[in-house]
Design a protein around this motif. Structure first.
Motif, mmCIF file in Angstrom:
data_model
loop_
_atom_site.group_PDB
_atom_site.id
_atom_site.type_symbol
_atom_site.label_atom_id
_atom_site.label_comp_id
_atom_site.label_asym_id
_atom_site.label_seq_id
_atom_site.Cartn_x
_atom_site.Cartn_y
_atom_site.Cartn_z
ATOM 1 N N HIS A 1 0.948 -0.797 -0.332
ATOM 2 C CA HIS A 1 0.189 0.138 -0.034
ATOM 3 C C HIS A 1 0.857 1.026 0.181
ATOM 4 N N ASP B 1 -4.813 6.494 -2.922
ATOM 5 C CA ASP B 1 -4.506 5.256 -2.705
ATOM 6 C C ASP B 1 -3.870 4.277 -3.330
ATOM 7 N N VAL C 1 -3.166 0.023 -3.879
ATOM 8 C CA VAL C 1 -2.998 -0.892 -2.851
ATOM 9 C C VAL C 1 -3.242 -2.709 -3.485
#
Length: 261
Positions: free
Chosen positions: A91, A103, A105
């Motif tokens: 991440h 973000d 991930v």
């Protein structure tokens, strides 16, 4: 307008040619990569720099996992998270000039047996999602969450719902756990905002199929979610299915969203 792409590339160095092809053909402003399988210092930055992607953030490790964000836009406020406290690089997040966070991930696959007692990897996957749920509940700025979630939540996200109910990635407990993550920040699932169920939508096809397109036994494991304040700023979303047939392909295909910011 800002375009953000996401792709589990299954080794960025082994497949640098098709990454370059995607950048030439689609020219996203930001590209989030998962399963880069390379340490940060060995990330193949030269090609990206040559094409104008001069802002690169990596969270990598040797031969396994790894995530990266490459961008034509400046990236600030880099944050890396280790949701399993085991050193796996899964991440990384940044802030764009617009103030929007991105973000990226790579959620663990979870092994083959959907039982945390018999298969600790499955428990680790559920716990990873649980820690992300706590994180999501505390977000305080507009955020795009994207990557390989390794969960296909809807019946129309898999080629055969009944056949896959006991298969890791589509089990009820994984679907329920992902739903809690989605509810924690009221995330908007852009894939299904633009391509509504029950239309089938897949982003992954196994290498085991001799002809992936003919058998079409796909799953939607890759996702792009946004906080509600960005929902109406997403103008278009698509998957690049032809990429599954490119030379030495990944088993995943890219997602691309156009945003009005």
């Amino acid at each position: 307008m800002t375009s953000i792409a996401s792709w589990n590339i299954n080794s960025v160095r082994a497949r640098i040619g098709i990454v370059e092809k995607l950048l030439h053909e689609e020219a996203p402003d930001v590209l989030c990569l998962q399963e880069t399988k390379v340490e940060c210092g060995l990330f193949p930055a030269d090609m990206f720099h040559r094409l104008g992607y001069t802002h690169i953030v990596t969270n990598g490790q040797r031969m396994h996992h790894g995530v990266a964000i490459v961008s034509r836009l400046p990236l600030t406020d880099v944050r890396k998270y280790d949701w399993q406290a085991n050193g796996e690089a899964r991440h990384v997040g940044v802030t764009l000039p617009s103030g929007v966070r991105v973000d990226n991930v790579y959620i663990p696959a979870g092994g083959d047996i959907p039982d945390r007692t018999l298969n600790p990897k499955f428990g680790q996957k559920l716990d990873f999602l649980g820690r992300m749920t706590d994180w999501a509940g505390a977000l305080d700025q507009p955020t795009v969450l994207t990557g390989d979630f390794n969960v296909a939540p809807l019946e129309s996200d898999v080629w055969n719902h009944k056949a896959l109910l006991d298969v890791v990635s589509h089990t009820p407990i994984e679907v329920e756990t992902l739903a809690r993550l989605q509810a924690a920040s009221d995330w908007v699932d852009l894939g299904r905002r633009f391509i509504a169920a029950p239309t089938p939508l897949y982003t992954w096809w196994s290498y085991r199929a001799k002809d992936w397109a003919a058998s079409n036994r796909g799953r939607r494991l890759d996702h792009m979610w946004v906080t509600p304040d960005l929902g109406d700023r997403a103008q278009a979303h698509r998957v690049v299915q032809p990429a599954r047939s490119w030379e030495r392909p990944s088993d995943h295909i890219p997602l691309i969203t156009e945003f009005a910011f």
